[in-house]
Design a protein around this motif. Structure first.
Motif, PDB file in Angstrom:
ATOM      1  N   LEU A 154       4.326  -6.776  -2.097  1.00  0.00           N
ATOM      2  CA  LEU A 154       3.726  -7.908  -1.374  1.00  0.00           C
ATOM      3  C   LEU A 154       4.744  -8.958  -0.956  1.00  0.00           C
ATOM      4  O   LEU A 154       4.622  -9.544   0.112  1.00  0.00           O
ATOM      5  N   THR A 155       5.736  -9.193  -1.778  1.00  0.00           N
ATOM      6  CA  THR A 155       6.686 -10.261  -1.464  1.00  0.00           C
ATOM      7  C   THR A 155       7.814  -9.808  -0.542  1.00  0.00           C
ATOM      8  O   THR A 155       8.357 -10.618   0.210  1.00  0.00           O
ATOM      9  N   LYS A 156       8.147  -8.520  -0.575  1.00  0.00           N
ATOM     10  CA  LYS A 156       9.290  -8.046   0.211  1.00  0.00           C
ATOM     11  C   LYS A 156       8.907  -7.059   1.302  1.00  0.00           C
ATOM     12  O   LYS A 156       9.757  -6.560   2.023  1.00  0.00           O
ATOM     13  N   GLY A 157       7.610  -6.775   1.418  1.00  0.00           N
ATOM     14  CA  GLY A 157       7.145  -5.851   2.446  1.00  0.00           C
ATOM     15  C   GLY A 157       6.974  -6.547   3.790  1.00  0.00           C
ATOM     16  O   GLY A 157       7.064  -7.767   3.899  1.00  0.00           O
ATOM     17  N   PHE A 161      -6.602   3.675  -4.825  1.00  0.00           N
ATOM     18  CA  PHE A 161      -5.335   2.950  -4.959  1.00  0.00           C
ATOM     19  C   PHE A 161      -4.812   3.058  -6.390  1.00  0.00           C
ATOM     20  O   PHE A 161      -3.617   3.289  -6.607  1.00  0.00           O
ATOM     21  N   SER A 162      -5.687   2.915  -7.363  1.00  0.00           N
ATOM     22  CA  SER A 162      -5.284   3.037  -8.772  1.00  0.00           C
ATOM     23  C   SER A 162      -4.684   4.407  -9.052  1.00  0.00           C
ATOM     24  O   SER A 162      -3.646   4.522  -9.716  1.00  0.00           O
ATOM     25  N   ASN A 163      -5.321   5.451  -8.546  1.00  0.00           N
ATOM     26  CA  ASN A 163      -4.801   6.813  -8.727  1.00  0.00           C
ATOM     27  C   ASN A 163      -3.459   6.985  -8.036  1.00  0.00           C
ATOM     28  O   ASN A 163      -2.564   7.664  -8.555  1.00  0.00           O
ATOM     29  N   GLN A 164      -3.299   6.381  -6.870  1.00  0.00           N
ATOM     30  CA  GLN A 164      -2.033   6.493  -6.142  1.00  0.00           C
ATOM     31  C   GLN A 164      -0.910   5.763  -6.877  1.00  0.00           C
ATOM     32  O   GLN A 164       0.238   6.206  -6.840  1.00  0.00           O
ATOM     33  N   LEU A 165      -1.222   4.663  -7.559  1.00  0.00           N
ATOM     34  CA  LEU A 165      -0.212   3.994  -8.377  1.00  0.00           C
ATOM     35  C   LEU A 165       0.273   4.934  -9.474  1.00  0.00           C
ATOM     36  O   LEU A 165       1.480   5.057  -9.705  1.00  0.00           O
ATOM     37  N   ILE A 166      -0.659   5.584 -10.134  1.00  0.00           N
ATOM     38  CA  ILE A 166      -0.310   6.516 -11.215  1.00  0.00           C
ATOM     39  C   ILE A 166       0.511   7.675 -10.671  1.00  0.00           C
ATOM     40  O   ILE A 166       1.557   8.026 -11.227  1.00  0.00           O
ATOM     41  N   THR A 167       0.057   8.262  -9.573  1.00  0.00           N
ATOM     42  CA  THR A 167       0.753   9.404  -8.972  1.00  0.00           C
ATOM     43  C   THR A 167       2.191   9.055  -8.597  1.00  0.00           C
ATOM     44  O   THR A 167       3.102   9.855  -8.788  1.00  0.00           O
ATOM     45  N   ASN A 168       2.379   7.851  -8.079  1.00  0.00           N
ATOM     46  CA  ASN A 168       3.717   7.419  -7.637  1.00  0.00           C
ATOM     47  C   ASN A 168       4.501   6.693  -8.722  1.00  0.00           C
ATOM     48  O   ASN A 168       5.586   6.181  -8.465  1.00  0.00           O
ATOM     49  N   ARG A 169       3.918   6.645  -9.921  1.00  0.00           N
ATOM     50  CA  ARG A 169       4.557   5.991 -11.069  1.00  0.00           C
ATOM     51  C   ARG A 169       4.960   4.549 -10.764  1.00  0.00           C
ATOM     52  O   ARG A 169       6.079   4.117 -11.027  1.00  0.00           O
ATOM     53  N   LEU A 170       4.002   3.817 -10.206  1.00  0.00           N
ATOM     54  CA  LEU A 170       4.207   2.412  -9.885  1.00  0.00           C
ATOM     55  C   LEU A 170       3.258   1.557 -10.713  1.00  0.00           C
ATOM     56  O   LEU A 170       2.196   2.013 -11.109  1.00  0.00           O
ATOM     57  N   SER A 171       3.644   0.313 -10.933  1.00  0.00           N
ATOM     58  CA  SER A 171       2.810  -0.595 -11.712  1.00  0.00           C
ATOM     59  C   SER A 171       2.181  -1.648 -10.798  1.00  0.00           C
ATOM     60  O   SER A 171       2.658  -1.903  -9.687  1.00  0.00           O
ATOM     61  N   GLN A 172       1.149  -2.298 -11.311  1.00  0.00           N
ATOM     62  CA  GLN A 172       0.550  -3.403 -10.578  1.00  0.00           C
ATOM     63  C   GLN A 172       1.559  -4.536 -10.422  1.00  0.00           C
ATOM     64  O   GLN A 172       1.566  -5.237  -9.415  1.00  0.00           O
ATOM     65  N   LYS A 173       2.425  -4.694 -11.399  1.00  0.00           N
ATOM     66  CA  LYS A 173       3.484  -5.707 -11.334  1.00  0.00           C
ATOM     67  C   LYS A 173       4.418  -5.431 -10.151  1.00  0.00           C
ATOM     68  O   LYS A 173       4.803  -6.346  -9.424  1.00  0.00           O
ATOM     69  N   PHE A 174       4.768  -4.152  -9.939  1.00  0.00           N
ATOM     70  CA  PHE A 174       5.618  -3.777  -8.809  1.00  0.00           C
ATOM     71  C   PHE A 174       4.927  -4.126  -7.487  1.00  0.00           C
ATOM     72  O   PHE A 174       5.561  -4.635  -6.563  1.00  0.00           O
ATOM     73  N   VAL A 175       3.633  -3.863  -7.403  1.00  0.00           N
ATOM     74  CA  VAL A 175       2.881  -4.190  -6.185  1.00  0.00           C
ATOM     75  C   VAL A 175       2.962  -5.689  -5.930  1.00  0.00           C
ATOM     76  O   VAL A 175       3.286  -6.126  -4.826  1.00  0.00           O
ATOM     77  N   LYS A 176       2.692  -6.468  -6.962  1.00  0.00           N
ATOM     78  CA  LYS A 176       2.675  -7.930  -6.830  1.00  0.00           C
ATOM     79  C   LYS A 176       4.065  -8.498  -6.564  1.00  0.00           C
ATOM     80  O   LYS A 176       4.248  -9.336  -5.677  1.00  0.00           O
ATOM     81  N   ASP A 177       5.057  -8.055  -7.330  1.00  0.00           N
ATOM     82  CA  ASP A 177       6.387  -8.666  -7.261  1.00  0.00           C
ATOM     83  C   ASP A 177       7.292  -8.098  -6.170  1.00  0.00           C
ATOM     84  O   ASP A 177       8.230  -8.776  -5.749  1.00  0.00           O
ATOM     85  N   SER A 178       7.044  -6.881  -5.741  1.00  0.00           N
ATOM     86  CA  SER A 178       7.934  -6.264  -4.749  1.00  0.00           C
ATOM     87  C   SER A 178       7.238  -5.947  -3.433  1.00  0.00           C
ATOM     88  O   SER A 178       7.636  -6.445  -2.383  1.00  0.00           O
TER      89      SER A 178
END
Length: 75
Positions: free
Chosen positions: A25-28, A6-23
Motif C-alpha cells: 500500500l505504501t510503495k505500490g 485474498f486471504s488464500n492468496q496471501l498464504i499461497t504467496n507467503r505474504l503477511s498482512q503486515k507486508f500488505v500494509k507496510d509495503s
C-alpha cells in the motif's frame, strides 16, 4: 477487510498482512486507467507493486469507513 480469496492468496504467496500494509500500500502504484474510481458505493482500485519490475497486482475497494482487499495476483 480481506476476502477469503485474498486471504488464500496471501498464504499461497507467503505474504503477511503486515507486508500488505507496510509495503504494497505504501510503495505500490495505483493504475487509474484500469481502476474504477467513480464506482459506487466503493471505488475499486488496481495497485501494482513495486513500481518498477512489477511483481504483484492488488485489487481493492476503498469504502467510506473501510477497505476491502479483493484479489492479489503474482505477475
Amino acid at each position: 477487510k480481506l476476502t477469503p480469496l485474498f486471504s488464500n492468496q496471501l498464504i499461497t504467496n507467503r505474504l503477511s498482512q503486515k507486508f500488505v500494509k507496510d509495503s504494497l500500500l505504501t510503495k505500490g502504484r495505483i493504475d487509474f486507467n484500469k481502476s474504477k474510481p467513480q464506482q459506487e458505493p466503493c471505488p475499486e482500485y488496481i495497485l501494482y507493486y513495486p513500481e518498477k519490475n512489477t511483481t504483484y497486482e492488488v485489487v481493492f475497494e476503498k469504502c467510506k469507513d473501510f477497505v476491502v482487499f479483493k484479489n492479489l495476483k503474482k505477475l
